[in-house]
Design a protein around this motif. Structure first.
Motif, PDB file in Angstrom:
ATOM      1  N   PRO A   6       0.806  -1.231   0.000  1.00 13.62           N
ATOM      2  CA  PRO A   6       0.000   0.000   0.000  1.00 13.62           C
ATOM      3  C   PRO A   6       0.836   1.277   0.000  1.00 13.62           C
ATOM      4  CG  PRO A   6      -0.975  -1.594   1.498  1.00 13.62           C
ATOM      5  CD  PRO A   6       0.360  -2.147   1.067  1.00 13.62           C
ATOM      6  N   TYR A   7       2.034   1.218   0.592  1.00 13.89           N
ATOM      7  CA  TYR A   7       2.886   2.402   0.593  1.00 13.89           C
ATOM      8  C   TYR A   7       3.271   2.790  -0.833  1.00 13.89           C
ATOM      9  CZ  TYR A   7       3.437   2.032   5.645  1.00 13.89           C
ATOM     10  OH  TYR A   7       3.195   2.008   6.998  1.00 13.89           O
ATOM     11  N   LEU A   8       3.574   1.800  -1.638  1.00  6.77           N
ATOM     12  CA  LEU A   8       3.931   2.083  -3.026  1.00  6.77           C
ATOM     13  C   LEU A   8       2.744   2.660  -3.784  1.00  6.77           C
ATOM     14  CD1 LEU A   8       5.916   1.928  -5.400  1.00  6.77           C
ATOM     15  CD2 LEU A   8       5.115  -0.413  -5.791  1.00  6.77           C
ATOM     16  N   PHE A   9       1.580   2.050  -3.611  1.00  2.72           N
ATOM     17  CA  PHE A   9       0.407   2.512  -4.347  1.00  2.72           C
ATOM     18  C   PHE A   9      -0.029   3.910  -3.895  1.00  2.72           C
ATOM     19  CE2 PHE A   9      -0.387  -2.252  -4.554  1.00  2.72           C
ATOM     20  CZ  PHE A   9       0.220  -2.352  -5.794  1.00  2.72           C
ATOM     21  N   ARG A  10       0.151   4.217  -2.606  1.00  2.33           N
ATOM     22  CA  ARG A  10      -0.179   5.557  -2.145  1.00  2.33           C
ATOM     23  C   ARG A  10       0.788   6.584  -2.717  1.00  2.33           C
ATOM     24  NH1 ARG A  10      -4.460   7.003  -1.891  1.00  2.33           N
ATOM     25  NH2 ARG A  10      -3.758   8.882  -0.811  1.00  2.33           N
ATOM     26  N   GLY A  11       1.990   6.137  -3.083  1.00  2.00           N
ATOM     27  CA  GLY A  11       2.946   7.057  -3.689  1.00  2.00           C
ATOM     28  C   GLY A  11       2.452   7.626  -5.005  1.00  2.00           C
ATOM     29  N   PHE A  12       1.522   6.912  -5.647  1.00  2.00           N
ATOM     30  CA  PHE A  12       0.985   7.389  -6.915  1.00  2.00           C
ATOM     31  C   PHE A  12       0.056   8.585  -6.735  1.00  2.00           C
ATOM     32  CE2 PHE A  12       2.307   3.155  -8.244  1.00  2.00           C
ATOM     33  CZ  PHE A  12       2.847   3.419  -9.500  1.00  2.00           C
ATOM     34  N   VAL A  13      -0.285   8.928  -5.491  1.00  2.00           N
ATOM     35  CA  VAL A  13      -1.144  10.090  -5.237  1.00  2.00           C
ATOM     36  C   VAL A  13      -0.531  11.353  -5.843  1.00  2.00           C
ATOM     37  CG1 VAL A  13      -2.043  11.612  -3.440  1.00  2.00           C
ATOM     38  CG2 VAL A  13      -2.261   9.140  -3.198  1.00  2.00           C
ATOM     39  N   LEU A  14       0.792  11.432  -5.803  1.00  2.00           N
ATOM     40  CA  LEU A  14       1.441  12.639  -6.314  1.00  2.00           C
ATOM     41  C   LEU A  14       1.282  12.793  -7.819  1.00  2.00           C
ATOM     42  CD1 LEU A  14       2.645  13.097  -3.505  1.00  2.00           C
ATOM     43  CD2 LEU A  14       4.755  13.800  -4.637  1.00  2.00           C
ATOM     44  N   TRP A  15       0.928  11.701  -8.516  1.00  2.00           N
ATOM     45  CA  TRP A  15       0.652  11.857  -9.937  1.00  2.00           C
ATOM     46  C   TRP A  15      -0.595  12.712 -10.148  1.00  2.00           C
ATOM     47  CZ3 TRP A  15       3.666  11.464 -13.856  1.00  2.00           C
ATOM     48  CH2 TRP A  15       4.729  10.561 -13.859  1.00  2.00           C
ATOM     49  N   ARG A  16      -1.501  12.689  -9.158  1.00  2.00           N
ATOM     50  CA  ARG A  16      -2.719  13.486  -9.263  1.00  2.00           C
ATOM     51  C   ARG A  16      -2.519  14.895  -8.713  1.00  2.00           C
ATOM     52  NH1 ARG A  16      -5.786  10.853  -5.926  1.00  2.00           N
ATOM     53  NH2 ARG A  16      -5.803  12.387  -4.262  1.00  2.00           N
ATOM     54  N   THR A  17      -1.807  15.002  -7.599  1.00  2.00           N
ATOM     55  CA  THR A  17      -1.665  16.292  -6.930  1.00  2.00           C
ATOM     56  C   THR A  17      -0.475  17.107  -7.420  1.00  2.00           C
ATOM     57  OG1 THR A  17      -0.409  15.259  -5.136  1.00  2.00           O
ATOM     58  CG2 THR A  17      -2.807  15.401  -4.867  1.00  2.00           C
ATOM     59  N   ARG A  18       0.610  16.426  -7.811  1.00  2.00           N
ATOM     60  CA  ARG A  18       1.813  17.134  -8.281  1.00  2.00           C
ATOM     61  C   ARG A  18       2.358  16.467  -9.546  1.00  2.00           C
ATOM     62  NH1 ARG A  18       4.490  20.054  -4.383  1.00  2.00           N
ATOM     63  NH2 ARG A  18       5.766  20.759  -6.133  1.00  2.00           N
ATOM     64  N   PRO A  19       1.603  16.478 -10.642  1.00  2.00           N
ATOM     65  CA  PRO A  19       2.057  15.784 -11.852  1.00  2.00           C
ATOM     66  C   PRO A  19       3.374  16.324 -12.403  1.00  2.00           C
ATOM     67  CG  PRO A  19       0.185  17.231 -12.322  1.00  2.00           C
ATOM     68  CD  PRO A  19       0.303  17.160 -10.831  1.00  2.00           C
ATOM     69  N   GLY A  20       3.578  17.640 -12.284  1.00  2.00           N
ATOM     70  CA  GLY A  20       4.826  18.210 -12.778  1.00  2.00           C
ATOM     71  C   GLY A  20       6.035  17.654 -12.046  1.00  2.00           C
ATOM     72  N   PRO A 222       9.262   7.407  -9.352  1.00  2.00           N
ATOM     73  CA  PRO A 222       8.911   8.563  -8.514  1.00  2.00           C
ATOM     74  C   PRO A 222       7.932   8.194  -7.404  1.00  2.00           C
ATOM     75  CG  PRO A 222       8.798   9.137 -10.841  1.00  2.00           C
ATOM     76  CD  PRO A 222       8.929   7.646 -10.768  1.00  2.00           C
ATOM     77  N   ALA A 223       6.959   7.321  -7.707  1.00  2.00           N
ATOM     78  CA  ALA A 223       5.996   6.891  -6.691  1.00  2.00           C
ATOM     79  C   ALA A 223       6.685   6.076  -5.602  1.00  2.00           C
ATOM     80  CB  ALA A 223       4.880   6.075  -7.339  1.00  2.00           C
ATOM     81  N   ALA A 224       7.695   5.285  -5.984  1.00  2.00           N
ATOM     82  CA  ALA A 224       8.421   4.481  -5.007  1.00  2.00           C
ATOM     83  C   ALA A 224       9.190   5.366  -4.028  1.00  2.00           C
ATOM     84  CB  ALA A 224       9.385   3.539  -5.728  1.00  2.00           C
ATOM     85  N   VAL A 225       9.717   6.485  -4.516  1.00  2.00           N
ATOM     86  CA  VAL A 225      10.414   7.426  -3.628  1.00  2.00           C
ATOM     87  C   VAL A 225       9.445   7.985  -2.590  1.00  2.00           C
ATOM     88  CG1 VAL A 225      11.637   9.635  -3.525  1.00  2.00           C
ATOM     89  CG2 VAL A 225      12.140   8.019  -5.369  1.00  2.00           C
ATOM     90  N   VAL A 226       8.240   8.338  -3.041  1.00  2.00           N
ATOM     91  CA  VAL A 226       7.225   8.856  -2.119  1.00  2.00           C
ATOM     92  C   VAL A 226       6.787   7.767  -1.146  1.00  2.00           C
ATOM     93  CG1 VAL A 226       4.935   9.884  -1.944  1.00  2.00           C
ATOM     94  CG2 VAL A 226       6.421  10.503  -3.849  1.00  2.00           C
ATOM     95  N   GLY A 227       6.539   6.573  -1.667  1.00  2.00           N
ATOM     96  CA  GLY A 227       6.123   5.473  -0.799  1.00  2.00           C
ATOM     97  C   GLY A 227       7.164   5.133   0.251  1.00  2.00           C
ATOM     98  N   ALA A 228       8.438   5.164  -0.134  1.00  2.00           N
ATOM     99  CA  ALA A 228       9.515   4.892   0.817  1.00  2.00           C
ATOM    100  C   ALA A 228       9.566   5.955   1.909  1.00  2.00           C
ATOM    101  CB  ALA A 228      10.852   4.828   0.083  1.00  2.00           C
ATOM    102  N   THR A 229       9.261   7.191   1.545  1.00  2.00           N
ATOM    103  CA  THR A 229       9.223   8.271   2.534  1.00  2.00           C
ATOM    104  C   THR A 229       8.127   8.020   3.558  1.00  2.00           C
ATOM    105  OG1 THR A 229      10.017   9.846   0.863  1.00  2.00           O
ATOM    106  CG2 THR A 229       9.006  10.760   2.846  1.00  2.00           C
TER     107      THR A 229
END
Length: 257
Positions: A6-20, A222-229
Motif C-alpha cells: 500500500p505504501y507504493l500505491f499511495r505514492g501514486f497520489v502525487l501523480w494526481r496532486t503534483r504531476p509536474g 517517482p511513486a516508489a520514492v514517495v512510498g519509501a518516505t
C-alpha cells in the motif's frame, strides 16, 4: 494484499496532486531505460547464437533432449537479463537522478506534515548503494541463468529468488534517504528494516515486480520514492513509541496527503 505494497500505491497520489514533480522524476528513469532497452534488444537479436554457444553439449543430442534444454536456457537468459536490467536500472537511476529524487522526497515530507529532516545526506552513500544494488542484480541474474538450466521449474525458482533478493535491496536503498536524514546510520537502518521485515520486503518486491513491466520502472520510480518516505516515517514513529513504552499503532498508508 502484500504487506508494504500500500505504501507504493499511495505514492501514486502525487501523480494526481503534483504531476509536474512526478514528470520531473521520470527524466533520469527514462534516459536510463532507453539505454537498457537498447542493450536488451541487442541480446534478443543474438539470442539464438548465444544459446547454441552455451549448450554445445546437446548439439548432437536428439530433439527431445536438445530442444527442452535450449529453450530453458533461452528463457533463463531472457529472464536473467530482465532481472539484471531491472536492478541495473534502479542503481543507475538512483545515482543519476539523485537531485531529482531528493526534490521529490522533500516535497513528500512537506506534504505529509512537519518540517523536512535536516540530517546530513551523503552523496557517497547514494553512489555506494547504487553500486551494491547493481552487484546484487548481477548476482541474482547469474542465479536465474544457472537455475534456468534445469528444465521447467528451474527458471521459475531462479526468477522468484532474483526478484525477492533484488526487492529487499531495493527497499533498503529507497529507505536510505529518509532514514539517513533522520540521523540513522547504516546499522540502525538495517535494524529498523529487520523489525518490520514483512512491510519492507513487500514494498520492495512489489516495486521490483512492477519494474519488470515495460516502462513500468519509469512511472513507478517517482511513486516508489514517495512510498519509501511514507514507510520510513511510520517505521521511525513506531520505533519511537516502542522506545517510550507505548504500543506501536498499525500503520495506515492509505491516508491521503
Amino acid at each position: 494484499m502484500i504487506p508494504g505494497s500500500p505504501y507504493l500505491f499511495r505514492g501514486f497520489v502525487l501523480w494526481r496532486t503534483r504531476p509536474g514533480l512526478m514528470l520531473l522524476g521520470m527524466v533520469p528513469a527514462l534516459l536510463v531505460a532507453l539505454v537498457l532497452v537498447a542493450a536488451l534488444v541487442t541480446l534478443l537479436l543474438q539470442l539464438t547464437d548465444l544459446v547454441r554457444w552455451l549448450t554445445p553439449f546437446v548439439e548432437d543430442s536428439t530433439d527431445s533432449v536438445r530442444v527442452p534444454v535450449q529453450v530453458s536456457v533461452a528463457i533463463a537468459l531472457v529472464v536473467g537479463s530482465l532481472a539484471l536490467a531491472a536492478s541495473t536500472f534502479v542503481g543507475l537511476t538512483l545515482a543519476v537522478g539523485e537531485p531529482f529524487y531528493a526534490k521529490i522526497w522533500r516535497e513528500a515530507e512537506l506534504m505529509l506534515g512537519g518540517s523536512v529532516p535536516d540530517g546530513d545526506l551523503s552523496a557517497w552513500r547514494a553512489t555506494r548503494d547504487a553500486v551494491v544494488l547493481m552487484g546484487v542484480g548481477v548476482a541474482a541474474s547469474v542465479v536465474v541463468v544457472v537455475a534456468g538450466t534445469v528444465p521447467l521449474f528451474g527458471t521459475v525458482i531462479g526468477g522468484v529468488l532474483g526478484i525477492a533478493v533484488s526487492g529487499w535491496m531495493l527497499a533498503g536503498d529507497l529507505l536510505a534517504r529518509p532514514l539517513e536524514a533522520r540521523g540513522l546510520d547504516a546499522a540502525q537502518r538495517s535494524e529498523l528494516a529487520k523489525g518490520a521485515r514483512s512491510e519492507v520486503f513487500g514494498f520492495g518486491v512489489t516495486a521490483q515486480a512492477l519494474f519488470l513491466v515495460p516502462l513500468g520502472a519509469v512511472v513507478v520510480m517517482p511513486a516508489a520514492v514517495v512510498g519509501a518516505t511514507m514507510l520510513a516515517r511510520d517505521l521511525v514513529a513506531a520505533r519511537d513509541l516502542v522506545a517510550a513504552g507505548e504500543s506501536a499503532p498499525t500503520a495506515d498508508p492509505s491516508e491521503t496527503f
